[in-house]
Enzyme design. Structure first.
Site, short mmCIF file in Angstrom:
data_model
loop_
_atom_site.label_atom_id
_atom_site.label_comp_id
_atom_site.label_asym_id
_atom_site.label_seq_id
_atom_site.Cartn_x
_atom_site.Cartn_y
_atom_site.Cartn_z
N PHE A 58 48.06 40.44 24.69
CA PHE A 58 47.60 41.55 25.22
C PHE A 58 48.46 40.99 26.95
O PHE A 58 48.19 39.72 27.25
CB PHE A 58 46.21 41.99 25.47
CG PHE A 58 45.96 43.65 26.50
CD1 PHE A 58 46.09 44.91 26.18
CD2 PHE A 58 45.27 43.82 28.05
CE1 PHE A 58 46.56 45.54 27.34
CE2 PHE A 58 45.17 44.23 29.03
CZ PHE A 58 45.67 45.29 28.27
N ASP A 84 39.59 36.82 21.41
CA ASP A 84 39.72 38.10 22.31
C ASP A 84 39.30 39.66 21.31
O ASP A 84 40.19 39.48 20.73
CB ASP A 84 41.21 38.66 23.55
CG ASP A 84 40.86 39.64 24.47
OD1 ASP A 84 40.03 40.23 24.31
OD2 ASP A 84 41.54 39.77 24.88
N TYR A 101 34.30 48.72 26.83
CA TYR A 101 33.98 50.24 27.68
C TYR A 101 35.08 50.42 26.63
O TYR A 101 35.94 51.89 26.49
CB TYR A 101 35.05 50.41 28.83
CG TYR A 101 35.97 49.19 28.71
CD1 TYR A 101 37.30 49.89 27.88
CD2 TYR A 101 36.04 48.17 29.43
CE1 TYR A 101 39.04 49.03 28.63
CE2 TYR A 101 37.14 47.60 30.11
CZ TYR A 101 38.18 47.97 29.49
OH TYR A 101 39.59 46.68 29.76
N LYS A 102 35.82 50.09 25.08
CA LYS A 102 36.08 50.67 24.06
C LYS A 102 36.05 51.39 22.98
O LYS A 102 34.51 52.24 22.92
CB LYS A 102 37.62 49.55 23.16
CG LYS A 102 38.46 48.83 24.25
CD LYS A 102 39.66 48.40 23.65
CE LYS A 102 40.09 47.95 25.77
NZ LYS A 102 40.89 48.24 25.89
N ARG A 119 50.09 54.97 19.86
CA ARG A 119 48.84 54.77 19.68
C ARG A 119 47.47 55.86 19.98
O ARG A 119 47.76 56.56 20.78
CB ARG A 119 48.85 53.95 20.78
CG ARG A 119 47.57 52.52 20.38
CD ARG A 119 46.63 51.67 20.75
NE ARG A 119 46.63 52.57 22.39
CZ ARG A 119 45.90 51.03 23.84
NH1 ARG A 119 46.47 49.55 22.98
NH2 ARG A 119 45.07 51.85 24.01
#
Length: 412
Positions: free
Chosen positions: A125, A197, A222-223, A371
């Protein structure tokens, strides 16, 4: 499951299905983007009202003690810890993933002394790579960043000059997943420390940081943890490293005695020394709503359903959208796959916008990647069937081929 009726039957037998009622999802929406922003827990409204209206509105500054604000990062960490496979006292929820990565990377480099190489992945990322670059520029001591890719394997990148390896457990674009235990052991064999991560892993795949030999881990809430937009991240440090020294963002919340108001810094013992400044209490408090739901689910069941949803999605796209230029970039092998599925399409951005306009919300990532997040806590088998049927219609009718769907928004 080759018919929609079979999908409906699978939903009726699903032990996780009752948890969907604890989320607030708008009608007419098939939400396949929980890998980017999780759905809102129904409890979040009341929690926000309690924090703002009662704890802040009535308790005022007294709520740092009476409502437990001061201990919130550690208390939330204790709730999150079982999902990471570590004891509760080893995790804090605080700051952002980027800031937490900066902290633990600095800690790793200080532990490693004269070693001057950091290894990461070209397809990591981007913020992780940016933070590594920023750290190297800040230290200005001749550090080198090696990026593994198709030309450079991890085995070839490792040597006795490598200080730290920074990898995402689940790749943000493709959903490909590393074998954490094997990669951690590989790094340690060369004397390197490993930083994971977990942004696209925590809450979606079973984790065992301690057993798998990780040194440090960071990630967001928050995912798959449904903490809310921009909710604070989390940080874990293996106990063997926690008290070796203090991290560079030595704010007063990580002080041993913060309210002594000393003019000299003394780091707290344990994971608390990885805090920094005053915490964002309102957003921190909302994280608990998502964690409370996650605590009700058996992670083995979550993983089983996640893989089943992914298998179904891949098979339906393959059979129902075969006439279209969709290329699967997600590994099909279960041991190599996280909880989202990605396809490339030459008009990927426009296709995704057309899907969103029809109530199927996924997201787009460069280059050309559609995605789809498969979140077992609120997504069912019939949802997957319906989403692929709408994808087929969008592709068959070329509904995506409109100027409005090609116009790029600030957030994709």
């Amino acid at each position: 499951m080759r018919t929609r009726d079979e999908c409906v039957a699978a939903d009726q037998a699903d032990v996780l299905a009752p948890l969907k009622a604890q989320f607030s999802l708008p009608p007419g929406v098939l939400y396949l983007d929980g890998n980017s922003l999780g759905a809102k827990p129904r409890a979040a409204d009341a929690r926000a009202q309690a924090v703002v209206g009662e704890q802040w509105g009535q308790g005022l500054i007294r709520s740092w003690n009476s409502a437990g604000w001061f201990d919130l990062p550690a208390r939330l960490g204790a709730k999150l810890a079982p999902l990471l496979g570590v004891p509760g006292q080893e995790v804090v929820v605080t700051d952002s993933t980027s800031l937490n990565l900066f902290k633990v990377l600095a800690a790793a480099l200080r532990l490693q002394g004269s070693r001057r190489v950091i290894v990461s992945e070209r397809d990591n990322f981007p913020t992780d790579l940016y933070m590594i670059e920023g750290m190297m520029d800040f230290l200005d001591r001749g550090y080198e960043l090696r990026l593994i890719d198709e030309q450079l394997s991890l085995a070839d990148a490792l040597d006795d000059r490598v200080a730290a390896v920074v990898l995402s457990h689940v790749n943000y674009r493709s959903g490909a997943m590393y074998d954490m235990a094997a990669v951690s052991a590989q790094a340690h064999a060369h004397g390197a420390l490993i930083i994971w991560d977990l942004a696209h892993a925590a809450g979606a795949v079973p984790l065992a940081l301690a057993a798998d030999g990780a040194d440090f881990a960071v990630g967001c809430t928050y995912k798959y943890l449904n903490g809310g937009p921009g909710s604070p991240a989390f940080l874990w440090v293996a106990p063997r490293h926690q008290n070796a020294f203090w991290q560079p963002l030595s704010g007063w919340w990580s002080h041993k005695r913060p309210f002594a108001m000393s003019d000299r810094y003394e780091p707290a013992e344990g994971i608390r020394r990885y805090l920094c400044g005053t915490q964002p209490i309102t957003s921190l408090a909302l994280v608990e709503c998502g964690l409370d739901i996650a605590a009700q689910a058996d992670m083995a069941e979550v993983r089983r359903k996640s893989l089943a949803l992914g298998d179904l999605f891949i098979e339906l796209v393959r059979t129902r959208c075969a006439a279209h230029p969709l290329t699967l970039i997600t590994p099909q092998a279960h041991v190599r796959r996280g909880s989202h599925v990605s396809f490339r399409h030459p008009e990927g951005y426009a296709v995704m916008q057309a899907l969103i306009a029809r109530g199927v919300i996924g997201d787009y990532r460069e280059p050309e990647v559609l995605r789809f997040g498969l979140t077992p806590l609120y997504l069912g088998y019939a949802d997957v069937w319906d989403a692929v049927e709408i994808l087929r219609e969008v592709l068959d009718t070329r509904a995506w081929d409109q100027p409005a769907f090609r116009e790029r928004a600030a957030v994709t």
